[in-house]
Every structure is written in C-alpha cells, then in structure tokens.
Design a protein around this motif. Structure first.
Motif, short mmCIF file in Angstrom:
data_model
loop_
_atom_site.label_atom_id
_atom_site.label_comp_id
_atom_site.label_asym_id
_atom_site.label_seq_id
_atom_site.Cartn_x
_atom_site.Cartn_y
_atom_site.Cartn_z
N CYS A 229 -0.34 7.00 3.29
CA CYS A 229 0.43 5.99 4.00
C CYS A 229 1.90 5.97 3.59
O CYS A 229 2.62 5.02 3.90
CB CYS A 229 -0.17 4.60 3.77
N LYS A 230 2.33 6.98 2.88
CA LYS A 230 3.72 7.03 2.43
C LYS A 230 4.65 7.06 3.64
O LYS A 230 4.44 7.84 4.58
CB LYS A 230 3.94 8.27 1.56
N GLU A 231 5.64 6.20 3.62
CA GLU A 231 6.65 6.11 4.67
C GLU A 231 6.04 5.69 6.01
O GLU A 231 6.65 5.89 7.07
CB GLU A 231 7.40 7.43 4.84
N ASN A 232 4.86 5.12 6.00
CA ASN A 232 4.23 4.63 7.22
C ASN A 232 4.22 3.11 7.22
O ASN A 232 4.24 2.48 6.16
CB ASN A 232 2.79 5.14 7.37
N SER A 233 4.17 2.54 8.39
CA SER A 233 4.07 1.09 8.52
C SER A 233 2.59 0.71 8.57
O SER A 233 1.86 1.14 9.47
CB SER A 233 4.78 0.64 9.80
N SER B 1 2.76 6.24 11.76
CA SER B 1 3.75 7.14 11.21
C SER B 1 4.98 7.18 12.09
O SER B 1 4.92 7.00 13.32
CB SER B 1 3.16 8.55 11.05
N ARG C 208 0.82 -1.21 0.00
CA ARG C 208 0.00 0.00 0.00
C ARG C 208 0.85 1.26 0.00
O ARG C 208 0.48 2.27 -0.61
CB ARG C 208 -0.92 -0.01 1.22
N THR C 209 1.99 1.23 0.68
CA THR C 209 2.84 2.43 0.74
C THR C 209 3.40 2.83 -0.62
O THR C 209 3.87 3.96 -0.78
CB THR C 209 4.00 2.18 1.72
N ALA D 119 -2.10 2.46 10.01
CA ALA D 119 -0.85 3.02 9.51
C ALA D 119 -0.22 3.85 10.61
O ALA D 119 -0.80 4.85 11.06
CB ALA D 119 -1.10 3.87 8.27
#
Length: 730
Positions: free
Chosen positions: A578-582, A606, A571-572, A604
């Motif tokens: 959700c970029k750079e999120n787990s 951060s 998904r990232t 998600a």
C-alpha cells in the motif's frame, strides 16, 4: 365373570415363563473352557488352524462342547495370532526405521565435513542431491505409506497412527538440503540486539505435499494419538474422571491456602505447589518430581455473554472449541467417546487430543491426551473437568509415558441469567520443556502467562463477544455496521473467522509444521516454511506457498502498537503493497465494545494507471482484535474484486482463497520478560510477531529458488524496519 379371558391370560403367562426358562437355559450354556479343553484346542490349533467340519465334530464329542463353540474358538484364536504377528512386524519395522534414521544422521554429519576438491570450500548441496528426484521419491513413499495405513486401519477397525507415541522424532525435514544448519533456538531482539536462532545457513525446506500451512492435522501421520480405551479400562477411566471433577470443584472454591494472588494481577491467582501436594496427594504416594518438570497452575474468572448450555456445547465439540480459541488451540479432536451424555451433555465423558500453541515459531506446541468430563452439578451450574489418563496405560501399548500432562483442571460455569454466565477457570499441568524456547518468549511461557487460566478466560470473553456480535445481540453491539447488508455481514464474518484461524494455524510450531531459520536483512532472523496444496482444500490457493515469520521486541506499549497497525490511516507507513496508495475503508463490522475489535474491508487505490486506463485497486480484508490478557492480533488478506462482491452479496465464502498475513502482539517487559499486569501493558514494551504468506507458484511441482527466499526475507525485514521507523524505535 369371563373365564375364557382368564384361560387366555394364563396361557400367555405360561408362554412368557417358558421363554424366560429357555433364555436362562441358554445363558447357563455359556461357560469358560476348562484347562483340559484349552490344552486340547491349542494342540489342535498348532496342527491345523483351519479344522474342517468333521474335525470340529470330533473335538465337540471329545471335549463336550458344541460345534458352534469350537468354530468360534478357532476364529478368535486365528484373529489373536494375526494380531500378535502384526505387533511383531511393527516392532521389526520400527527397529529398521530407527536403524535407517541413525545411518541418515551419520551420513549427514559426514557430509558436513566434505571438502570440495576444486576450491577447497564446502560442497554445494545441489551437486550431491537432485532435488526434483527427492521430491518425487518422497511423494511416492507417502502414497505407499497412506495405502498401508488405510489397509491397516481397515483391519483394525480404527484410524491407524503410523508413528506410535514414543517413537523418536528427528527434527529434520523430508527434503534435507542442510549446509551446517542448527535447529532453531532463538529470535531477534529489538534495539539492534540480536539473539540467533542457530548458526550457519540451513535449507531444511519441507516440500512434501500438505506438510505446511493449512494442512488439516487429522491427515498428519506424526500425531501422537492415544491408544483406544478397552472395555477393561473404562471403569478406571470413569473413576479417574470422577476424582478429577471432585478436585476441580474444590479448587474453584478453595480459599487462600492453595491459591496465591498475583500482585497487581486483577484477582488472578497462581497455585502453591507445596500446599496443593499436601492436600491433594494420595495417601502413601510420593510428591517427587524430576528437576526438568515444571508445574503451572493458575485460576481466574470472568462473566461472559453466553449461556451455560451454549458454553458446554463449545467445550464438548472440538470444531467449536478450536473456533473459539484459534490463538491457543491449533488442533483438537475426540479420539474415543466413552459415555454419551443425558439431557444434552450431562455426564458426557470423552477422550480428547489437543495441541496448544503460542503464535510464534519460537515456542513449541504442547500435546495432551486427556479425559474431558462434563456434568451438571446443580440447576444452572455446569462443570467441565480435564485430566490426563493414567500414564501407565501408555507404557502398556509400547510407548514411554508422557512427562507433560494435565492435572485435574477445567472450568465451573454458573448461570447469571439474561444469557450471561460466570466462568471460573483452573489451569493446572506438569510440563517438560523438551524443545528450547526463544529467549523473547521464555519468561512469558514459564510464568504461565502464555497458557494460564487468565489467557483462556480472556480469549473466551473475546470469543463470546464476537459470537454475540454475529447474532447482533442488544447490549453487546457497539458502533454501527457500515456499507454491508445483513447477509453480507454474516458472509464477511464467516470469511474473516476462517482467515484468523488459518493465520493462527500457520504460526504454530508443531512437529507437523517444520520451520527453517534463514538469515535476514538488518539483523533479523526469519523463519521460513514451505507448503503445497494440490486442490484438496477449498479456500486455499493451489500451488507452492512460502510462509515467513519473525519476532521483535519494541520499547512501545502494546496498545499503541496495536492501534498503529490496525489504523488504515497509518497503513501506508509499514505496508509495502500500500506504499504511496490511498487506503480507504469500504465497510466495517464492529465486534464488541472495544473499538479496536472490528472487521474491515479496505481499498487501496494506486496513483498509477492500469493498461485499460483506470486506477489500480487492491482490496484487503482485515480483522483486528484484542482481549483482557493484552494479546492483540491484526490479520489481513488481499482478495480480488469478484470475491469481494460475492462476499458482500451474502454468498457462501468458503471457496474464496485466502493467504492471511499479519501481526500478533504481546505485552512484555524489557527484552521480552512477561508483563506482570494486563492493566498496565504499557509498562515496558511488547513483542510483535510478523508473519507473511506468499504464493510463489501455482504449480505444485515448482522448485524453490533463492530468489523466492530473498523476496520473502526482504518483505519481512522491510516491514519490521518500517514499523520501527514509524514508532521511533530505530
């Protein structure tokens, strides 16, 4: 022997006979008026429409009628005269409305050629129109229209349609800030190729309250609902429905003369139009069809995990029908219940209205008013027949007859025991394509793949699996539910069902949902629609919502794209939020044997810190689903932590606000051609429709600005580019 009883019995018999004689005498007193009586009454009505008691008594003696008959005749005549005046007023208002529309079009065309005296360029729309004043004026006019419609409905005794069928519809929004805009007519294509929707920049953003996403169609004034069925028409409707039922049963059991198998289509069949006309046309009738009328006919069957009685209830209940087919039916309602069924739904006959959609703004909706007839033809065997009513009755009510109509079609439902049914579906219609279809979807629609029997059967099979999963039926459940109780499971499934229905409804291209084409980044055209909700709809955020959608062809198999988009591990790579999120799954609910059909609550986390020192958390509710037609969806909506806790505890989720976004994926050939077989959807590629909803302001009176449009443009374009890059399609 007790003679007293005989005498008493004889007395009762005489009383009964006397009552029957009195009833017969009363029946005999009802008779039609003679021409002389009618002529005298009409002459009196012209002089005095409201005669007093003495005048009615004189007429009674003169005409040999009872005073009660005289009174009723004048009441009926006044009602008839009032209805005639109402029709005349409506005709006059329609003419005035058409005149104003024409003047409006002429003014808009003239404004396109206006030159700014300062710079010599085109004028700026804001210099000529005060957007806020127009919005307030539109709201005031809408209130007046609703008030008049309410009074008219009270007088007529039925819902009132402000725009009768056949009234010319202008493809412009209520708040028109056009700068040379052209109606939508195309969609972007993958691989750097581009087919424009229209030339020029268009700002036809409809800011009327409730004129966009999520608005119940029952409140829309532009629905083409049929005129109510009169008592005189009911026998003809019953005959029409009976003929349609007989033809449907024959079509479901017909051999290879009428039906032609699609090569590689897994048993799917299309209709031979010439053979059908030669068998089913009426004696002496002509089979001529206009050149712009297409015939779509198809047949398919499947075994579904639902009993015939429950399936019949789904088809005859508009709410359940929409819930089972959210990606096909954008609206359905019963406009006239003609015959109530016996022993459940047997012998039920209703007049229905429906809007059929394909989940993209590039394909206009289809509207039908038709009869739906339900009959139990044998033990464990039911039939549902649909047919458009006689087109001549539409002309009788002042509207041109519709050229798109349902020919006898429907489904045959056979009990397979153990709660399963075999459904044989026939879809048969004549279609006039009034609005242009985007080139990406043209082959899919015109081949019948978008609205054909295979699409309906696949959607029904998928809906039955989802329904069985909600009941945790043994043999249908696959996989284990994780991280949620039984109560939380039901609440989570109900909320997800509403999310999917809202997403599908938000993608429709019906006349009630106006889209505007905006130029996007990276060669993509983005369709934009604005809507407002003022708190009248629970579960929808209050304020101004900006929706955006686009479509792109990818040279990647549809199932690969579906697997990529639904996987939380990837998904990232495409989700901007959700970029750079787990991203981790909190809970998961399976929805059938296919592992891709599931509901998931994602979290998600951060790496950034909140002001309180903790980690920022985003919760996302997601449902992914695919069916045998190859159509897939990934729908999601962010929810806050209190709402998630309420859902997981099993509370009623109807008040949780949602802004669904997501993807609709359809297998397609090179450049958008329809895939010939669902068994090999990876043959060429797929079409992906991307749709987002953004709450730009919680105040309904807020103005739309260029920054909001640029934000949603950038969001859509960035997401498309991220997907292409991740799938190596750049």
């Amino acid at each position: 022997m007790d003679f007293g009883d005989d005498q008493e019995g004889g007395s009762e018999s005489n009383q009964h006979q006397q009552q029957q004689q009195n009833q017969n005498q009363r029946r005999k007193r009802y008779h039609r008026h003679t021409p002389r009586q009618i002529q005298t009454l009409e002459a009196m009505f012209k002089e005095c429409p409201h005669p007093d008691e003495a005048q009615r008594a004189n007429l009674s003696r003169e005409l040999g009628l009872e005073a009660r008959q005289i009174k009723f005749w004048f009441q009926n005549r006044r009602t008839q005269m009032k209805a005639q005046h109402e029709r005349q007023d409506n005709c006059f208002l329609r003419q005035e409305n058409d005149k104003i529309r024409c003047e409006n079009i002429a003014m808009r065309e003239a404004l396109k050629n206006v030159i700014c005296p300062t710079c010599g360029g085109p004028p700026i729309a804001e210099d000529y129109f005060d957007e806020q004043k127009l919005r307030m004026e539109n709201a005031r006019l809408k209130q007046e229209l609703d008030s008049v419609a309410g009074l008219t409905a009270k007088y007529l005794g039925r819902p009132f349609t402000q725009l009768p069928q056949g009234t010319p519809q202008m493809n412009v929004s209520s708040l028109d800030l056009s700068m040379g805009g052209v109606p939508m007519g195309g969609v972007p294509m993958g691989g750097g190729h581009h087919q424009p929707f229209g030339g020029g920049l268009s700002l036809d953003l409809d800011l009327l309250s409730g004129a966009g996403l999520g608005m119940p169609l029952s409140d829309m004034p532009t629905m083409h609902l049929p005129a109510p069925v009169t008592e005189k028409e009911r026998p003809d409707m019953a005959k029409m429905a009976t003929r349609a039922m007989d033809e449907l049963i024959r079509l479901t059991q017909q051999g290879g003369n009428v039906w032609v198998k699609i090569p590689g289509g897994d048993g799917r069949e299309t209709i031979d139009v010439q053979e059908y006309d030669s068998i089913y046309s009426k004696p002496g009738s002509s089979n001529f069809r206009a050149g712009d009328i297409r015939v779509e006919g198809s047949r398919d069957s499947a075994i579904v995990c639902m009993s015939p009685v429950n399936l019949v209830e789904v088809f005859m209940d508009p709410s359940k029908f929409m819930e089972f087919f959210p990606s096909i039916v954008s609206h359905a309602r019963i406009t006239d219940p003609l015959v109530n069924g016996l022993n459940g739904r047997n012998e039920s006959l209703v007049m229905m209205y429906e809007q059929l959609q394909f989940m993209t703004p590039a394909v206009p909706t289809r509207e039908f008013s038709f009869l739906r007839y339900c009959r139990q033809i044998d033990q464990g065997m039911w039939a549902i027949a649909d047919v458009s009513a006689d087109m001549q009755r539409e002309a009788h009510y002042g509207a041109p007859p519709p050229r798109s109509r349902r020919l006898p079609s429907g489904c045959l439902i056979a009990d397979m025991t153990n709660g399963y049914s075999k459904v044989t579906w026939v879809e048969h219609m004549e279609i006039e394509d009034k609005s242009p279809i985007g080139p990406l979807y043209r082959d899919i629609v015109q081949s019948g793949a978008a609205f054909g029997a295979h699409r309906w059967v696949a959607a029904l099979h998928r809906a039955c699996e989802r329904y069985a999963s909600s009941l945790e039926v043994p043999g249908v459940m696959h996989g284990e539910t994780t991280g949620v109780t039984a109560e939380g499971r039901r609440s989570m499934m109900a909320l997800s069902q509403r999310m999917v229905s809202s997403f599908c409804g938000g993608m429709t291209a019906s006349p009630q949902h106006q889209w505007t084409t905006m130029p996007g980044a990276a060669g993509n055209e983005v369709c934009v629609r604005v809507s407002m909700n003022q708190g009248s709809q629970p579960g929808h955020p209050n304020g101004v919502v900006l929706g955006a959608a686009t479509s792109v062809w990818l040279p990647v198999p549809a199932d690969h794209v579906f697997g990529f988009l639904r996987d939380e591990n990837t998904r990232t790579q495409w989700d901007v939020l959700c970029k750079e999120n787990s991203v981790q799954p909190v809970s998961r609910i399976p929805n059938g044997p296919n592992p891709g059909n599931c509901i998931t609550l994602l979290r998600a986390v951060s790496s950034s810190q909140t002001p309180q020192g903790g980690q920022a958390t985003i919760l996302v509710l997601q449902e992914s689903c695919t069916d045998a037609s190859g159509c897939s969806m990934v729908v999601y909506s962010p929810i806050d932590i209190p709402a998630a806790n309420m859902m997981m505890s099993g509370a009623d989720p109807s008040g949780i606000p949602l802004l669904p976004s997501g993807f609709a994926i359809w297998p397609a050939g090179v450049g958008g051609g329809a895939s010939t077989s669902a068994a090999t959807p990876m043959a060429a590629g797929c079409i992906v429709s991307v749709a987002f909803q953004i709450l730009i302001s919680s105040l309904p009176s807020s103005k739309l600005n260029a920054e909001s449009i640029a934000t949603v443009n950038n969001l859509v374009s960035t997401t498309v580019q991220n997907i292409k890059a991740a799938l190596n399609c750049v």
